[in-house]
Design an enzyme around this catalytic site. Structure first.
Site, PDB file in Angstrom:
ATOM      1  N   SER A 179       0.806  -1.217   0.000  1.00 50.02           N
ATOM      2  CA  SER A 179       0.000   0.000   0.000  1.00 50.02           C
ATOM      3  C   SER A 179       0.840   1.269   0.000  1.00 50.02           C
ATOM      4  O   SER A 179       0.497   2.249  -0.659  1.00 50.02           O
ATOM      5  CB  SER A 179      -0.946  -0.003   1.210  1.00 50.02           C
ATOM      6  N   HIS A 231       0.367   4.448   4.191  1.00 50.66           N
ATOM      7  CA  HIS A 231      -0.317   5.192   3.136  1.00 50.66           C
ATOM      8  C   HIS A 231       0.172   6.636   3.090  1.00 50.66           C
ATOM      9  O   HIS A 231       0.499   7.157   2.019  1.00 50.66           O
ATOM     10  CB  HIS A 231      -1.833   5.181   3.374  1.00 50.66           C
TER      11      HIS A 231
END
Length: 324
Positions: A179, A231
């Site tokens: 991610s 993220h």
């Protein structure tokens, strides 16, 4: 009569400030690449997951008291019971064995390689499916435009940046997934749009669409068991790197290929603001990694300096808690 040197350069002498003759159909800076690195990353992630499930061997390593493996017909590739892993994947112990990000092992056992290895592991089939869809959707477009070297660098460095910030804030749980690297590609898409502003039409629509995608994904990151630190830092790293490695010639330079040979044209391939953004972003990304690595291997707990930062990764509600 053209000299040998002129022929080697295309047979036409370039005059500063004048449009050159269009000898080749492909404009400078507009090469279209054949994407192969992103598909390699795609296959690598899937292969690693299959190997991880083989090592996990749920039927052998899961006691009967812990419940039945999901997909028992898959044999040793069966998934852990849902109460242990609702994402249809291996156990935490297997992920740790395969290279998951664990703060104690990185700092005290000198296993810094986990900062990289963790980005090739996934917690489950659902986790893998979502990430691989995003990788192909975003990564293929970027690689065909900018090539494997630049996009590969953005992907790997963004994943590393996400791992560093994760280790600074999360100590009691493991972390895996691509991610951070994927958010780095999204960040690079945004900065590429900004630094190459002059060559795009419908700029406002493009910016708003991309920002909406980014914000929605970051909001999803505040759910429990989702590592939003990866993220956030992955996105910021990719955003900075986009200014550095994805700069393209401005519109005035590209338009000269559609003008009559001999016409007056700009001699500047890049604009001043592009160079300024490149310099500032390069300095910031160097500072980011230098400070992050120094704090990490010194054993610093970033939560001590930022009491509210844990809310960036998980916000407790009446429906769930954020305990480990």
């Amino acid at each position: 009569m053209a000299t040998r040197g002129d022929l080697e350069k295309g047979g036409v002498k370039k005059v500063p400030g004048k449009v050159p003759a269009p000898l080749y159909p492909q404009h400078e800076g507009e090469r279209e690449w054949v994407a192969w690195l992103i598909p390699v990353f795609f296959v690598t992630n899937i292969t690693v997951f299959v190997v991880t499930m083989y090592v996990n061997n749920c039927p052998v390593h899961t006691p009967a008291r812990d419940g039945k493996c999901v997909g028992h017909w898959l044999g040793r590739f069966g998934f852990q019971p849902l109460h242990q892993n609702p994402l249809l994947g291996p156990s935490s112990a297997t992920l740790t064995k395969m290279g998951a990000l664990v703060w104690e092992k990185v700092v005290h056992h000198h296993e810094g390689w986990r900062l990289i290895s963790s980005m090739w592991l996934h917690a489950g089939a659902l986790h893998l499916l979502v990430n691989m869809f995003s990788l192909m959707f975003v990564g293929m477009r970027l690689e065909t435009q900018f090539g494997y070297v630049r996009i590969g660098a953005v992907y790997l460095l963004s994943g590393l940046g996400g791992s560093v910030l994760t280790s600074l804030f999360i100590r009691n749980t493991i972390s895996v997934g691509a991610s951070g690297a994927l958010f780095g590609l999204l960040g690079a898409m945004l900065s590429e749009l900004l630094t190459n502003w002059t060559i795009y039409s419908n700029k406002a629509t493009a910016v708003m669409t991309l920002l909406t995608v980014i914000v929605v994904n970051l909001v999803i990151g505040i759910l429990p068991h989702v590592n939003n630190f990866a993220h956030i830092c992955g996105f910021l790293t990719g955003f900075l790197l986009g200014f550095v490695v994805l700069m393209r010639p401005h519109l005035g330079w590209l338009q000269r290929y559609g003008m009559t040979p001999g016409s007056d044209c700009t001699t500047k391939k890049y604009l001043l603001y592009q160079w300024i953004l490149l310099a500032v972003a390069l300095i910031l990304v160097i500072i980011e990694f230098a400070i992050g690595m120094a704090l990490l291997f010194r054993g610093t707990n970033a939560n001590d300096s930022c009491q509210w930062c844990h809310y960036l990764s998980c916000v407790p509600t009446s429906s769930w808690t954020c305990t480990n």
